[in-house]
Design a protein around this motif. Structure first.
Motif, PDB file in Angstrom:
ATOM      1  N   GLY A 186     -10.968   0.769   4.477  1.00  0.00           N
ATOM      2  CA  GLY A 186     -11.515  -0.404   4.950  1.00  0.00           C
ATOM      3  C   GLY A 186     -12.065  -1.280   3.946  1.00  0.00           C
ATOM      4  O   GLY A 186     -12.642  -2.409   4.233  1.00  0.00           O
ATOM      5  N   ASP A 187     -11.298  -1.149   2.904  1.00  0.00           N
ATOM      6  CA  ASP A 187     -11.368  -1.921   1.740  1.00  0.00           C
ATOM      7  C   ASP A 187     -10.076  -2.723   1.266  1.00  0.00           C
ATOM      8  O   ASP A 187      -9.869  -2.722   0.270  1.00  0.00           O
ATOM      9  CB  ASP A 187     -12.172  -1.494   0.386  1.00  0.00           C
ATOM     10  CG  ASP A 187     -11.331  -0.242   0.059  1.00  0.00           C
ATOM     11  OD1 ASP A 187     -10.340   0.251   0.731  1.00  0.00           O
ATOM     12  OD2 ASP A 187     -11.785   0.344  -0.947  1.00  0.00           O
ATOM     13  N   SER A 188      -9.152  -2.705   2.184  1.00  0.00           N
ATOM     14  CA  SER A 188      -7.892  -3.259   2.014  1.00  0.00           C
ATOM     15  C   SER A 188      -6.687  -2.251   1.329  1.00  0.00           C
ATOM     16  O   SER A 188      -5.914  -2.473   0.637  1.00  0.00           O
ATOM     17  CB  SER A 188      -7.727  -4.571   1.470  1.00  0.00           C
ATOM     18  OG  SER A 188      -8.194  -5.450   2.282  1.00  0.00           O
ATOM     19  N   THR A 189      -7.490  -0.996   1.038  1.00  0.00           N
ATOM     20  CA  THR A 189      -6.594   0.100   0.296  1.00  0.00           C
ATOM     21  C   THR A 189      -6.377   1.234   1.318  1.00  0.00           C
ATOM     22  O   THR A 189      -6.882   1.232   2.476  1.00  0.00           O
ATOM     23  CB  THR A 189      -7.405   0.545  -0.816  1.00  0.00           C
ATOM     24  OG1 THR A 189      -8.589   1.397  -0.436  1.00  0.00           O
ATOM     25  CG2 THR A 189      -7.753  -0.314  -2.057  1.00  0.00           C
ATOM     26  N   PHE A 190      -5.179   1.934   1.138  1.00  0.00           N
ATOM     27  CA  PHE A 190      -4.678   2.930   2.011  1.00  0.00           C
ATOM     28  C   PHE A 190      -4.134   4.328   1.175  1.00  0.00           C
ATOM     29  O   PHE A 190      -3.744   3.960  -0.068  1.00  0.00           O
ATOM     30  CB  PHE A 190      -3.555   2.417   2.874  1.00  0.00           C
ATOM     31  CG  PHE A 190      -3.737   0.960   3.365  1.00  0.00           C
ATOM     32  CD1 PHE A 190      -4.490   0.988   4.757  1.00  0.00           C
ATOM     33  CD2 PHE A 190      -3.651  -0.141   2.888  1.00  0.00           C
ATOM     34  CE1 PHE A 190      -4.760  -0.209   5.393  1.00  0.00           C
ATOM     35  CE2 PHE A 190      -3.882  -1.486   3.490  1.00  0.00           C
ATOM     36  CZ  PHE A 190      -4.529  -1.331   4.764  1.00  0.00           C
ATOM     37  N   THR A 191      -4.167   5.228   1.874  1.00  0.00           N
ATOM     38  CA  THR A 191      -3.735   6.379   1.447  1.00  0.00           C
ATOM     39  C   THR A 191      -2.771   7.105   2.491  1.00  0.00           C
ATOM     40  O   THR A 191      -3.224   7.209   3.516  1.00  0.00           O
ATOM     41  CB  THR A 191      -4.962   7.678   1.124  1.00  0.00           C
ATOM     42  OG1 THR A 191      -5.786   7.079   0.196  1.00  0.00           O
ATOM     43  CG2 THR A 191      -4.232   8.774   0.598  1.00  0.00           C
ATOM     44  N   THR A 192      -1.618   7.575   1.980  1.00  0.00           N
ATOM     45  CA  THR A 192      -0.655   8.050   2.807  1.00  0.00           C
ATOM     46  C   THR A 192      -0.329   9.581   2.829  1.00  0.00           C
ATOM     47  O   THR A 192       0.609  10.052   3.586  1.00  0.00           O
ATOM     48  CB  THR A 192       0.809   7.246   2.869  1.00  0.00           C
ATOM     49  OG1 THR A 192       0.995   7.575   1.224  1.00  0.00           O
ATOM     50  CG2 THR A 192       0.548   5.830   3.007  1.00  0.00           C
ATOM     51  N   THR A 193      -1.081  10.173   2.217  1.00  0.00           N
ATOM     52  CA  THR A 193      -1.096  11.726   2.058  1.00  0.00           C
ATOM     53  C   THR A 193      -2.345  12.098   2.782  1.00  0.00           C
ATOM     54  O   THR A 193      -3.447  11.647   2.801  1.00  0.00           O
ATOM     55  CB  THR A 193      -0.956  12.341   0.834  1.00  0.00           C
ATOM     56  OG1 THR A 193      -1.909  11.789   0.200  1.00  0.00           O
ATOM     57  CG2 THR A 193       0.279  11.638   0.207  1.00  0.00           C
ATOM     58  N   LEU A 194      -2.273  13.353   3.476  1.00  0.00           N
ATOM     59  CA  LEU A 194      -3.248  14.014   4.120  1.00  0.00           C
ATOM     60  C   LEU A 194      -3.437  15.355   3.813  1.00  0.00           C
ATOM     61  O   LEU A 194      -2.483  16.279   3.955  1.00  0.00           O
ATOM     62  CB  LEU A 194      -3.097  13.951   5.645  1.00  0.00           C
ATOM     63  CG  LEU A 194      -4.440  14.353   6.421  1.00  0.00           C
ATOM     64  CD1 LEU A 194      -5.738  13.532   6.317  1.00  0.00           C
ATOM     65  CD2 LEU A 194      -4.132  14.528   7.942  1.00  0.00           C
ATOM     66  N   ILE A 195      -4.685  16.049   3.102  1.00  0.00           N
ATOM     67  CA  ILE A 195      -4.767  17.208   2.677  1.00  0.00           C
ATOM     68  C   ILE A 195      -6.160  17.652   3.074  1.00  0.00           C
ATOM     69  O   ILE A 195      -6.657  17.042   3.835  1.00  0.00           O
ATOM     70  CB  ILE A 195      -4.774  17.073   0.851  1.00  0.00           C
ATOM     71  CG1 ILE A 195      -5.352  16.310   0.180  1.00  0.00           C
ATOM     72  CG2 ILE A 195      -3.210  17.054   0.614  1.00  0.00           C
ATOM     73  CD1 ILE A 195      -5.590  16.272  -0.995  1.00  0.00           C
ATOM     74  N   ASP A 196      -6.660  18.732   2.530  1.00  0.00           N
ATOM     75  CA  ASP A 196      -7.882  19.298   3.090  1.00  0.00           C
ATOM     76  C   ASP A 196      -8.949  18.293   2.886  1.00  0.00           C
ATOM     77  O   ASP A 196      -9.875  17.964   3.620  1.00  0.00           O
ATOM     78  CB  ASP A 196      -8.301  20.548   2.496  1.00  0.00           C
ATOM     79  CG  ASP A 196      -7.434  21.803   3.126  1.00  0.00           C
ATOM     80  OD1 ASP A 196      -7.086  21.762   4.285  1.00  0.00           O
ATOM     81  OD2 ASP A 196      -7.277  22.819   2.361  1.00  0.00           O
ATOM     82  N   SER A 197      -8.916  17.625   1.535  1.00  0.00           N
ATOM     83  CA  SER A 197     -10.033  16.756   1.372  1.00  0.00           C
ATOM     84  C   SER A 197      -9.431  15.607   0.494  1.00  0.00           C
ATOM     85  O   SER A 197      -8.508  15.973  -0.473  1.00  0.00           O
ATOM     86  CB  SER A 197     -11.340  17.327   0.518  1.00  0.00           C
ATOM     87  OG  SER A 197     -10.742  17.958  -0.710  1.00  0.00           O
ATOM     88  N   THR A 198      -9.920  14.339   0.630  1.00  0.00           N
ATOM     89  CA  THR A 198      -9.405  13.242  -0.100  1.00  0.00           C
ATOM     90  C   THR A 198     -10.711  12.477  -0.779  1.00  0.00           C
ATOM     91  O   THR A 198     -11.305  12.087   0.021  1.00  0.00           O
ATOM     92  CB  THR A 198      -8.500  12.354   0.831  1.00  0.00           C
ATOM     93  OG1 THR A 198      -7.456  13.207   1.397  1.00  0.00           O
ATOM     94  CG2 THR A 198      -7.844  11.152  -0.329  1.00  0.00           C
ATOM     95  N   LEU A 199     -10.636  12.290  -2.179  1.00  0.00           N
ATOM     96  CA  LEU A 199     -11.601  11.349  -2.741  1.00  0.00           C
ATOM     97  C   LEU A 199     -11.056  10.018  -2.873  1.00  0.00           C
ATOM     98  O   LEU A 199     -10.185   9.657  -3.268  1.00  0.00           O
ATOM     99  CB  LEU A 199     -11.788  12.004  -4.056  1.00  0.00           C
ATOM    100  CG  LEU A 199     -13.002  11.264  -4.962  1.00  0.00           C
ATOM    101  CD1 LEU A 199     -14.396  11.374  -4.203  1.00  0.00           C
ATOM    102  CD2 LEU A 199     -12.898  11.610  -6.234  1.00  0.00           C
ATOM    103  N   HIS A 200     -12.137   8.908  -2.554  1.00  0.00           N
ATOM    104  CA  HIS A 200     -11.909   7.595  -2.658  1.00  0.00           C
ATOM    105  C   HIS A 200     -13.112   6.969  -3.116  1.00  0.00           C
ATOM    106  O   HIS A 200     -14.464   7.284  -2.842  1.00  0.00           O
ATOM    107  CB  HIS A 200     -11.576   7.040  -1.447  1.00  0.00           C
ATOM    108  CG  HIS A 200     -11.423   5.375  -1.378  1.00  0.00           C
ATOM    109  ND1 HIS A 200     -10.147   5.131  -2.034  1.00  0.00           N
ATOM    110  CD2 HIS A 200     -11.922   4.441  -0.874  1.00  0.00           C
ATOM    111  CE1 HIS A 200     -10.162   3.719  -1.995  1.00  0.00           C
ATOM    112  NE2 HIS A 200     -11.303   3.449  -1.219  1.00  0.00           N
ATOM    113  N   THR A 201     -12.751   5.895  -4.159  1.00  0.00           N
ATOM    114  CA  THR A 201     -13.913   5.177  -4.838  1.00  0.00           C
ATOM    115  C   THR A 201     -13.855   3.883  -4.382  1.00  0.00           C
ATOM    116  O   THR A 201     -12.715   3.023  -4.853  1.00  0.00           O
ATOM    117  CB  THR A 201     -13.846   5.668  -6.308  1.00  0.00           C
ATOM    118  OG1 THR A 201     -14.255   6.781  -6.527  1.00  0.00           O
ATOM    119  CG2 THR A 201     -15.031   4.661  -6.961  1.00  0.00           C
TER     120      THR A 201
END
Length: 733
Positions: free
Chosen positions: A393-408
């Motif tokens: 939602g802040d124009s950044t993206f992640t393309t991997t999916l694991i059990d848990s993903t941290l984002h700042t």
């Protein structure tokens, strides 16, 4: 008795004259003169005289005939003589010759050019193939139907108007011409295909064959071996003919050309379009894009088939299916294409995210994956069937999916709304997604700027704003009573000494404020002031005193500048000297520089704040020059009118001191006295422009030595006195 007969009274040049003498019983000796030039050419006795005498005259090149007189003189035994004469004619000789092409390929077209001598009036040609011609310059075709070279001859016989003849024979070489013949192993086929060409040509062994396959490809060989050529795709909609050409060239350049057509059926290209991936159940719609296809056969990879050109097919379960399409043209040319269709199982996107509410700069969240496939099995990035995308939602993206993903998050949401976090799981044709909301509140503002600073007025300070989270602006108060400013960065100029307290107010979200302060110190500036005494001096004692009365001065730099005159009140400013004392006396020593000098002060405070004084002027006068001559010659015409003299007059009639014109102004008072050797005062002048004319009481003084005394005051108050003697000389008449 002398008698003889001529076998021929006229012959062609180069032929022998035969002379038949008649013998009489009384003749004993024969004397022959063939040219009647009184020179005996042959002589015979009676018994040795031949029955026929032969003679060959010199060649006659013409154009006229040559006539000779033959003389026979005979003698008998009694020494009696008899002579007889007979004329013989020698016709000009004729020469047979021609030019020609001595060699050529069969059929050889020979142009025979008759180059015989000009007196040839008739030509006859005989050829080795039993043909002949009476043309002067005939054309002849020579044939060679064998496989090897063949020789022919041409004979030319020419005859002159006198019937004289000549013959020349020349040889022709007729090269064998090749005969091209070749056969393809097939003349009709679907493209692309290979054709073998069998060379059955008849030719000289030393022959080169040039192949043109009529498709832009050429080749050459040096023997009659077979050759293979591949014809590429015919992409038209009808059969294409290629007229293959072979050119055989022998070592002598003889050639022949042969042709053979090849027919190429147009290619058929199997093509189809379909969406190659989707989720089960999947109805595949096949579109036909084949070329030159008339018949179709489809194998859908699941034991299902079709003969339609654009079928539809249902794949009810996931899997990978090999689809095969075979097409055939109207000429039964065929092509096959195989492609893969992937049918995926449908996934379900699900996740939790925490925390969902916090204040910046706390801005880290964790996404916990709970996604599964159609069978309920968890799915991750390691499953290469799917692609994953987390939109934070802040124009950044992640393309991997694991059990848990941290984002700042880099900041709070500037719109004041929540961030929408979306997880999307997809393949090229199907996808699923889920969105959850989080809140990051704006931070409290932090006012901060650089810096405490100091300097000399006018002092311009550029304030570096380092405030944080001040999204709603700033207020600057510069502490000197000037209006406040509302800007991010600020600068301000302080003109008066003092210490100023600068205030920055930072305004954040919802009007929340923070305040900070910094000091600015403005130093005092010196007030330069001085006086010079005296302001006008004169060489050789040109001394000035500089007295300083500057306030708050610490470092001094006195500048002395000479104004060099250029004429018409114009000067060239020349730096003269720099002095670093506070108060000082200065002596001018360079007597070549006099006139106006300027002096001013650059002074700095203990804080190195500079100031510059006004400029004061000092006049330095040159050293006076008064020079008296030691002799003069008064005029014999009587006293002068008051003793006035012209300094430029070289007559030497008046005794006066020499003073340069540019230094007369330096004499303030002046007195000149003249005495005779007995001490009697003869002349007095208080005017520098009046001298002694050598007269006393109207009479010319005698020639003698006299004493002068001159005293006075310079404009600087300095006194002067000069004493000496001068010789008065009378002029001769």
């Amino acid at each position: 008795e002398a008698r003889f007969k001529l076998e021929h009274k006229a012959v062609c040049s180069g032929e022998t004259i035969n002379i038949i003498p008649e013998k009489f019983p009384g003749n004993s000796d024969y004397y022959w003169d063939y040219e009647n030039d009184a020179i005996t050419d042959d002589s015979y006795s009676k018994n040795l005289q031949p029955a026929v005498v032969s003679h060959l005259y010199p060649s006659n090149a013409g154009p006229d005939s040559m006539v000779y007189t033959i003389s026979l003189r005979v003698r008998n035994t009694r020494n009696c003589y008899d002579t007889t004469l007979e004329q013989v004619t020698i016709y000009p000789y004729v020469i047979a010759d021609f030019t020609y092409d001595s060699a050529g390929c069969s059929p050889h077209y020979a142009n025979l050019v008759n180059t015989s001598s000009v007196n040839a009036v008739e030509s006859r040609w005989l050829f080795s193939d039993s043909t002949s011609s009476f043309e002067t310059n005939p054309s002849k075709i020579f044939l060679n139907t064998t496989e090897s070279d063949k020789t022919h001859t041409a004979t030319l016989i020419v005859t002159s108007a006198y019937g004289c003849k000549d013959t020349v024979i020349k040889t022709f070489t007729i090269y064998a011409t090749p005969v091209v013949f070749f056969e393809p192993d097939t003349i009709l086929h679907c493209s692309p295909f290979k054709v073998t060409f069998f060379n059955r040509s008849t030719a000289d062994p030393v022959t080169t064959y040039y192949w043109d396959y009529a498709d832009g490809t050429v080749d050459s060989t040096f023997d009659k071996s077979s050759t293979v050529h591949t014809y590429v795709t015919n992409r038209t909609d009808s059969a294409t003919m290629r007229n293959v050409q072979v050119i055989a060239v022998t070592q002598h350049g003889c050639r022949d050309t042969g042709y053979s057509p090849i027919y190429i059926y147009p290619i058929t290209i199997a093509r189809f379009g379909v969406q190659k991936a989707s989720c089960a159940p999947y109805i595949a719609h096949f579109s036909d894009s084949s070329v030159n296809a008339r018949y179709y056969f489809w194998d859908f990879g699941d034991n299902q088939y079709s003969l339609s050109n654009a079928p539809q097919h249902l794949y009810p379960v996931d899997g990978r299916y090999l689809v095969t399409l075979v097409t055939a043209s109207k000429n039964n040319c065929r092509d096959t294409i195989v492609d893969t269709i992937t049918v995926y199982p449908s996934p379900r996107a699900d996740f939790l995210i925490a925390p969902i509410y916090q204040r910046y700069p706390n801005a880290s969240v964790t996404l916990y994956n709970r996604s599964t496939d159609a069978a309920g099995t968890p799915i991750y990035s390691s499953d290469t069937v799917w692609t994953f995308r987390i939109d934070w939602g802040d124009s950044t993206f992640t393309t991997t999916l694991i059990d848990s993903t941290l984002h700042t998050y880099a900041t709070w949401n500037p719109t004041g709304e929540q961030y929408a976090v979306t997880l999307t799981i997809s393949n090229p044709t199907c996808d699923t997604s889920l969105t959850r909301l989080i809140t990051i509140l704006p931070p409290f503002p932090v006012a901060r700027f650089l810096r405490d600073t100091s300097g000399c007025p006018p002092l311009t300070v550029y304030f570096q704003n380092q405030s944080l989270f001040s999204s709603h602006g700033f207020v600057w108060n510069f502490g000197d009573g000037s209006p406040v400013e509302y800007s991010n960065e600020a600068s301000h100029t302080y003109t008066e000494p003092g210490i100023y307290n600068v205030q920055l107010t930072a305004i954040g979200e919802d009007g929340v404020r923070d305040v900070t302060y910094r000091n600015v110190r403005v130093f005092n500036v010196p007030s330069p002031k001085f006086y010079v005494e005296p302001k006008e001096v004169q060489y050789p004692e040109a001394v000035i005193n500089v007295v300083d009365s500057t306030r708050m001065g610490e470092f001094y730099h006195w500048h002395l500048t000479y104004l060099k005159p250029l004429g018409h009140d114009e000067y060239d400013t020349i730096p003269y000297e720099v002095i670093h004392s506070k108060t000082f006396s200065y002596t001018f020593r360079d007597t070549s520089k006099y006139g106006k000098f300027l002096i001013w002060l650059e002074v700095e405070s203990d804080s190195l704040c500079p100031a510059v004084s006004d400029t004061q002027e000092v006049i330095v006068n040159p050293q006076p020059v008064i020079v008296f001559p030691n002799a003069f010659t008064p005029s014999l015409d009587g006293p002068s009118s008051g003793g006035k003299y012209n300094p430029r007059d070289n007559s030497n009639d008046i005794f006066f001191p020499y003073v340069p014109a540019d230094r007369t102004f330096m004499i303030d008072s002046y007195r000149l006295e003249i005495y005779d050797r007995w001490g009697e005062l003869l002349f007095v002048s208080d005017d520098l422009s009046v001298g002694w004319d050598g007269y006393y009481k109207g009479s010319l003084c005698k020639q003698d030595v006299y004493v002068y005394r001159c005293k006075g005051t310079y404009i600087n108050g300095q006194k002067f006195e000069f004493k000496g003697d001068v010789t008065l000389l009378h002029k001769s008449w």
